[in-house]
Design a protein around this motif. Structure first.
Motif, PDB file in Angstrom:
ATOM      1  N   LYS A   1       0.845  -1.242   0.011  1.00 55.78           N
ATOM      2  CA  LYS A   1       0.169  -0.012  -0.113  1.00 55.78           C
ATOM      3  C   LYS A   1       0.758   1.097  -0.123  1.00 55.78           C
TER       4      LYS A   1
ATOM      5  N   LYS B   1       1.266   5.367   0.252  1.00 58.65           N
ATOM      6  CA  LYS B   1       0.545   6.462   0.903  1.00 58.65           C
ATOM      7  C   LYS B   1       0.822   7.620  -0.263  1.00 58.65           C
TER       8      LYS B   1
ATOM      9  N   ASP C   1      -3.484   4.630  -0.622  1.00 59.44           N
ATOM     10  CA  ASP C   1      -3.995   5.563   0.577  1.00 59.44           C
ATOM     11  C   ASP C   1      -3.646   6.911   0.602  1.00 59.44           C
TER      12      ASP C   1
ATOM     13  N   ASN D   1      -5.680   9.295   2.752  1.00 64.31           N
ATOM     14  CA  ASN D   1      -5.650   9.815   3.923  1.00 64.31           C
ATOM     15  C   ASN D   1      -6.382  11.251   3.829  1.00 64.31           C
TER      16      ASN D   1
ATOM     17  N   GLU E   1      -7.724   3.976  -1.127  1.00 66.06           N
ATOM     18  CA  GLU E   1      -8.609   4.106   0.353  1.00 66.06           C
ATOM     19  C   GLU E   1      -8.478   5.706   0.492  1.00 66.06           C
TER      20      GLU E   1
ATOM     21  N   ASP F   1     -11.990   4.482   5.342  1.00 68.23           N
ATOM     22  CA  ASP F   1     -11.132   4.034   6.419  1.00 68.23           C
ATOM     23  C   ASP F   1     -11.562   5.099   7.343  1.00 68.23           C
ATOM     24  N   GLU F   2     -11.265   6.475   7.412  1.00 63.67           N
ATOM     25  CA  GLU F   2     -11.547   7.561   8.247  1.00 63.67           C
ATOM     26  C   GLU F   2     -13.051   7.730   8.480  1.00 63.67           C
TER      27      GLU F   2
ATOM     28  N   ASN G   1     -12.050  -1.048   5.440  1.00 65.64           N
ATOM     29  CA  ASN G   1     -10.917  -1.072   6.509  1.00 65.64           C
ATOM     30  C   ASN G   1     -11.555  -0.988   7.739  1.00 65.64           C
TER      31      ASN G   1
ATOM     32  N   LYS H   1     -10.603  -0.800  11.694  1.00 60.37           N
ATOM     33  CA  LYS H   1      -9.672  -0.326  12.775  1.00 60.37           C
ATOM     34  C   LYS H   1     -10.533  -0.414  14.339  1.00 60.37           C
TER      35      LYS H   1
HETATM   36 MG    MG Z   1      -5.843   4.510   5.870  1.00 57.14          MG
END
Ligand code: MG
Ligand code: OSB
Length: 394
Positions: free
Chosen positions: A185, A187, A212, A214, A237, A262-263, A284, A286
């Motif tokens: 992955k 960033k 990803d 973010n 992502e 994700d977030e 994803n 978490k």
């Molecule tokens: Mg992420």
């Protein structure tokens, strides 16, 4: 042993203990500790760069047993609004007193107790993790068995931060593929995206590759993001805003590549909404971001029922958080490689023994020992502790 009025039920799948008041655990004390571990190399994302990790440990003491959890918040509110400081405050002043107030009768009951407090999912999760380690020990089970996880090994990938140069990134891709990681992955951020993915894909046409962002883009970047469709990525992502599900649905409609959130997925309600709106095709999970095991298990079940693949995300956890992630990823629905690297990917030395290691086929073994399945290295933790607070039952 008057501490545990435990009436064990022998359920195989997600144990009844999780749902029913079959166990009473009287928590005698809650210890919170901040432990600084240097990273073997800096980790850079679209929102910033760090060289060390301030690890937030939570330890519940009950009848001579210790249950360990980790709060995954960072020092700065960049990935999410929570920080080590906010979690410290919320645990010390609200959540720990709630745990110490009365015997805990199960995970669901603990989650309900916390639900009167709004937000602060990472703080809540730290205590839920510690409680589950304790419950697994009371039941003489591994964490994986406690939650109904049956996999003996979990597939893992590696998340590679933004590097000063493309050639430094390519060296790291080569290194981690050589070690056996099943998925790379990258960033990304504006200026470190299409060109970088192009170079990695050119050298490695066959690997599982994802990116990803973010939340580094907006819907105004749709034409730019569509260029990523050329690289046969496993997923993109969280390209858009950290609380968005609406624009992601618009973006998903015009992309071939699967989006993964994700977030934005801070609980089962957001997961449900994202699936209803078709904001993503992958989630994803978490445990920290969603507020603990109850929500993580619910999102897993929801996705499994709709055949949506999930994978276990990471937050540069120490071995304690990592051990919980391994247990979570042992559930059936975790069909894509997780961000669960070996301890050595981030730390010179981890605070558990043995450390998490990678098998050459790109998996991590799910331990079958009681609780975490790893020993917690108390003297190493003590030497690296910056702050410690102990709260006890009145
Ligand atoms: Mg992420
Ligand atoms: O977005 O998945 C993320 C690390 C810190 C904060 C957010 C993220 C990450 C990672 C690293 O990608 C995952 C890991 O290896 O622990």
């Amino acid at each position: 042993m008057c501490y545990f009025l435990a009436r064990m039920l022998h359920a195989s799948k997600i144990s009844d203990q999780l749902k029913e008041a079959s166990t009473q655990i009287i928590v005698d004390g809650v210890e919170i500790r901040l432990v600084r571990l240097p990273l073997t190399e800096p980790f850079e994302t679209s929102f910033g760069k760090i060289d060390s990790r301030l690890i937030f440990l939570v330890c519940l003491n009950a009848g001579g047993l210790k249950g360990w959890g980790e709060v995954v918040a960072s020092e700065k509110p960049l990935y999410s609004y929570e920080t080590v400081g906010t979690a410290f405050h919320v645990i010390k002043d609200f959540l720990a007193p709630a745990v110490l107030d009365a015997p805990v009768t199960g995970l669901a009951e603990l989650t309900r107790r916390f639900s009167t407090f709004r937000g602060h999912n990472m703080a809540k999760a730290g205590l839920e993790l510690a409680f589950m380690d304790l419950l697994a020990q009371v039941n003489k089970q591994s964490l994986a068995t406690l939650i109904g996880g049956e996999r003996k090994r979990v597939a893992v990938g590696v998340s590679l931060g933004i590097q000063p140069t493309v050639s430094q990134l390519l060296k790291r891709v080569e290194r981690y593929l050589g070690l056996g990681y099943q998925r790379i992955k990258l960033k990304i951020k504006p200026g470190w995206d299409i060109n970088v993915v192009f170079e990695v894909r050119r050298l490695y046409p066959e690997i599982l590759l994802s990116v990803d962002a973010n939340s580094a883009y907006t819907l105004a970047d749709v034409d730019h993001l569509r260029k990523l469709d050329d690289f046969d990525l496993l997923m993109i992502e969280q390209p858009l805003q950290s609380d968005d599900i609406v624009d992601h649905a618009r973006l998903q409609k015009v992309l071939k590549t699967s989006l993964c959130l994700d977030e934005s997925i801070v609980g089962q309600r957001q997961a449900q909404a994202a699936l209803d709106l078709e904001s993503c095709k992958i989630i994803n999970i978490k445990i920290g971001r969603v507020g603990g095991y109850s929500e993580a298990l619910a999102i897993h079940d929801l996705c499994a029922a709709r055949s949506i693949p999930v994978w276990c995300g990471g937050m540069l956890e120490s071995g304690i958080g990592r051990a919980h992630n391994i247990a979570l990823a042992s559930l059936d629905g975790f069909t894509l490689p997780g961000d669960i690297s070996a301890s050595s990917r981030y730390f010179e030395r981890d605070l558990i023994s043995p450390e998490v290691t990678l098998v050459s086929d790109g998996t991590v073994i799910v331990p079958d020992g009681v609780g975490l399945g790893f020993e917690v290295d108390s003297s190493f933790i003590e030497r690296h502790t910056e702050t410690r607070v102990y709260l006890s039952r009145k």
